[in-house]
Design a protein around this motif. Structure first.
Motif: not given
Lengths: 118, 130
Positions: B69-92
């Motif tokens: 937030r302080d530096y407006e960084l793009d904190l980007c997660l790999c979708v395939a890694s996320c789905l395998r490990r159960g990190i889901l946003n609303d649309s997924e």
């Protein structure tokens, strides 16, 4: 000149890391010229799997190594010292990489624009 | 200089995310830019909104959210890694018919192309392994 060099360090069997690293390399090949360098236990990925892959509860992602030329990936290297250490010279391999000495490896790193280590 | 960060280690189990956080802070303090922070392998677990570490331990998720937030960084997660490990946003969560989502605010889920793009446009890409 290789734009992206992917260094692969994980063995294939005990985690999903090796498979995910290969996914990253394939994604890289879609955008730029890439090379692969297997080092340490990462070289074990090159052994032809001996157990039925279903018994290992994972994908046989190493099959993809054979398809690398189709992705325009022709530069596949492995660390010669690691090959000696793990006794891989007599093993049936999925594919034969170009073996690099330590000075060769240094030259490869210098000649690559970016290095991604997995 | 423009940096891309490729972070792979699991939160709390590995020191990878703390090392990367310290490195990112040092970069930004020195006036360098961070084009993107890419979370891969187990590092995507840092974006689990349900982390509840003991109160006398630092909260890794909050630390990254604050820096982002302080530096407006793009904190980007790999979708395939996320789905395998159960990190889901609303649309997924909706797409896979799950009862809840758990992506912490400040992180976004995208693809491996973001790692490759960040690597190609940055002066340096720094990997923090498992």
């Amino acid at each position: 000149m290789t734009q992206l060099l992917f260094i692969l360090t994980h063995p294939p069997g005990n985690s999903v890391y090796a498979q995910e690293a290969f996914d990253a390399a394939l994604a890289g090949s879609a955008f730029s010229s890439i090379a692969l360098l297997f080092v340490g236990a990462g070289c074990l990925q090159l052994i032809e799997p001996k157990l039925p892959i279903e018994a290992q509860h994972r994908k046989n992602f190493q099959r993809g190594f054979k398809a690398l030329p189709d992705y325009d990936v022709h530069d596949v290297y492995a660390c010669e010292d690691s090959f000696n250490q793990f006794g891989l010279h007599d093993q049936a391999l999925v594919m034969q990489p170009t073996l690099l000495t330590q000075p060769d490896t240094s030259a490869l790193l210098k000649a690559s624009q970016h290095v991604l280590c997995f | 200089m423009n940096f891309a960060l490729n972070i792979q280690g699991s939160p709390y189990t590995s020191n990878s995310l703390w090392s990367a956080l310290n490195f990112a802070k040092a970069c930004l303090n020195e006036g360098h830019r961070i084009h993107r922070v890419f979370f891969y392998h187990d590092a995507v677990l840092v974006a689990n909104a349900l982390h509840a570490p003991p109160q006398d331990e630092r909260n890794l998720t909050t630390a990254w959210q604050t820096l982002g937030r302080d530096y407006e960084l793009d904190l980007c997660l790999c979708v395939a890694s996320c789905l395998r490990r159960g990190i889901l946003n609303d649309s997924e969560a909706q797409r896979f018919e799950k009862t809840a989502s758990n992506l912490a605010p400040g992180f976004n889920i995208s693809g491996l192309g973001q790692l490759i793009e960040a690597s190609l446009v940055s002066d340096r890409v720094v990997s923090f392994g498992i």
